[in-house]
Design a protein around this motif. Sequence first.
Motif, PDB file in Angstrom:
ATOM      1  N   GLY A 194       0.795  -1.220   0.000  1.00  0.00           N
ATOM      2  CA  GLY A 194       0.000   0.000   0.000  1.00  0.00           C
ATOM      3  C   GLY A 194       0.824   1.265   0.000  1.00  0.00           C
ATOM      4  N   TRP A 195       2.063   1.188  -0.453  1.00  0.00           N
ATOM      5  CA  TRP A 195       2.910   2.382  -0.484  1.00  0.00           C
ATOM      6  C   TRP A 195       2.431   3.363  -1.549  1.00  0.00           C
ATOM      7  CZ3 TRP A 195       7.425  -1.526  -0.635  1.00  0.00           C
ATOM      8  CH2 TRP A 195       7.728  -1.933   0.671  1.00  0.00           C
ATOM      9  N   GLN A 196       2.522   4.640  -1.215  1.00  0.00           N
ATOM     10  CA  GLN A 196       2.158   5.700  -2.145  1.00  0.00           C
ATOM     11  C   GLN A 196       3.400   6.096  -2.942  1.00  0.00           C
ATOM     12  OE1 GLN A 196      -0.973   6.962  -2.658  1.00  0.00           O
ATOM     13  NE2 GLN A 196      -0.094   8.097  -4.377  1.00  0.00           N
ATOM     14  N   LEU A 197       3.371   5.836  -4.252  1.00  0.00           N
ATOM     15  CA  LEU A 197       4.500   6.155  -5.125  1.00  0.00           C
ATOM     16  C   LEU A 197       4.180   7.372  -5.974  1.00  0.00           C
ATOM     17  CD1 LEU A 197       5.225   3.222  -4.288  1.00  0.00           C
ATOM     18  CD2 LEU A 197       6.070   2.863  -6.623  1.00  0.00           C
ATOM     19  N   GLY A 198       5.174   8.209  -6.187  1.00  0.00           N
ATOM     20  CA  GLY A 198       5.019   9.336  -7.086  1.00  0.00           C
ATOM     21  C   GLY A 198       5.345   8.922  -8.511  1.00  0.00           C
ATOM     22  N   PRO A 199       5.256   9.856  -9.461  1.00  0.00           N
ATOM     23  CA  PRO A 199       5.674   9.548 -10.830  1.00  0.00           C
ATOM     24  C   PRO A 199       7.138   9.108 -10.861  1.00  0.00           C
ATOM     25  CG  PRO A 199       4.532  11.662 -10.726  1.00  0.00           C
ATOM     26  CD  PRO A 199       4.789  11.243  -9.313  1.00  0.00           C
ATOM     27  N   VAL A 200       7.463   8.209 -11.753  1.00  0.00           N
ATOM     28  CA  VAL A 200       8.849   7.768 -11.907  1.00  0.00           C
ATOM     29  C   VAL A 200       9.627   8.857 -12.637  1.00  0.00           C
ATOM     30  CG1 VAL A 200      10.383   6.025 -12.879  1.00  0.00           C
ATOM     31  CG2 VAL A 200       8.156   5.353 -11.952  1.00  0.00           C
ATOM     32  N   LEU A 201      10.733   9.282 -12.056  1.00  0.00           N
ATOM     33  CA  LEU A 201      11.562  10.330 -12.644  1.00  0.00           C
ATOM     34  C   LEU A 201      12.613   9.698 -13.543  1.00  0.00           C
ATOM     35  CD1 LEU A 201      12.123  12.475  -9.412  1.00  0.00           C
ATOM     36  CD2 LEU A 201      10.225  12.580 -11.049  1.00  0.00           C
ATOM     37  N   LEU A 202      12.681  10.130 -14.785  1.00  0.00           N
ATOM     38  CA  LEU A 202      13.650   9.614 -15.748  1.00  0.00           C
ATOM     39  C   LEU A 202      14.713  10.684 -15.965  1.00  0.00           C
ATOM     40  CD1 LEU A 202      11.151   8.047 -18.334  1.00  0.00           C
ATOM     41  CD2 LEU A 202      12.112   7.017 -16.261  1.00  0.00           C
ATOM     42  N   ALA A 203      15.917  10.413 -15.509  1.00  0.00           N
ATOM     43  CA  ALA A 203      16.940  11.452 -15.422  1.00  0.00           C
ATOM     44  C   ALA A 203      18.117  11.199 -16.349  1.00  0.00           C
ATOM     45  CB  ALA A 203      17.438  11.567 -13.979  1.00  0.00           C
ATOM     46  N   ASP A 204      18.415  12.189 -17.179  1.00  0.00           N
ATOM     47  CA  ASP A 204      19.602  12.144 -18.037  1.00  0.00           C
ATOM     48  C   ASP A 204      20.834  12.595 -17.264  1.00  0.00           C
ATOM     49  OD1 ASP A 204      18.800  11.304 -20.721  1.00  0.00           O
ATOM     50  OD2 ASP A 204      17.564  13.104 -20.736  1.00  0.00           O
ATOM     51  N   ASP A 205      21.972  11.970 -17.561  1.00  0.00           N
ATOM     52  CA  ASP A 205      23.264  12.334 -16.967  1.00  0.00           C
ATOM     53  C   ASP A 205      23.181  12.360 -15.443  1.00  0.00           C
ATOM     54  OD1 ASP A 205      24.363  12.576 -19.503  1.00  0.00           O
ATOM     55  OD2 ASP A 205      23.899  14.706 -19.644  1.00  0.00           O
ATOM     56  N   ALA A 206      22.688  11.281 -14.877  1.00  0.00           N
ATOM     57  CA  ALA A 206      22.408  11.214 -13.436  1.00  0.00           C
ATOM     58  C   ALA A 206      23.465  10.433 -12.683  1.00  0.00           C
ATOM     59  CB  ALA A 206      21.041  10.581 -13.201  1.00  0.00           C
TER      60      ALA A 206
END
Length: 258
Positions: A141-153
């Motif tokens: 039941g965890w609340q997840l946010g949008p998945v962040l897709l990061a360049d040059d991370a």
Amino acid sequence: MTTDPWANLRQFTDARIGLGRSGAAMPTREVLNFALSHAMARDAVTTPLDWAPIEQGLHALGLETVRIKSASHDRSEYLRRPDLGRRLSSESREALQQLSETALTKLDLVVLVGDGLSSMGVAANVVSTMSAFLDHARRAGWQLGPVLLADDARVALGDEAGEILGAKAVLVLIGERPGLSSPDSLGAYLTFAPRVGLKDADRNCISNIRPRGLSYDEAAFKAAWLLREALRRGLSGVNLKDESQFLIEGRNGPELLK
């Protein structure tokens, strides 16, 4: 015909063992294999990541995605300036601040997917890893946010992103530095109470996630166990020991008895 005494051992490892020799040098076959592995490792580091298939795969899992980038201007600067890969670009920072202002619920977890040092590792493994992890997250039941897709991370980019979004924890899935036998490895880094300035000792790492390494199911199980314990105990890193193997092996560890 002489039997190769190393033949049986090679099926258990990708390491270069029992290469043999041709005169005073290595056999031509092994020289060419080494050159191929070296080229694949270089490609894993320098090839830009195509985010479109990853976005499609994550959307199919019912996840929203947001594209962000680090403060690095290009790949060359990213490799020369690791510090810039740990900071958000001004545009990405503003985008996440706006996202935070519109959030309706407190997030238990933000997942950041970064290209890191192996675009190959991310492209090959991240959707399957997230699919396995979501089974645990939804049951908990965890609340997840949008998945962040990061360049040059770099890994620490998740600290700033998680802090802005006010998440209890951040999970960074990122391409690991390629080896000559593993150019396609994915790493997972969990940090409780993410904020700028944390050290590597403040996060837990799960490494070598790939078909010939740690399986997706086992990696997801470990990540879910660590997140559950991080939320329960209010900590991560060196103070949170991964005892998930006791459950996998059907045994009881000291913390699991509490």
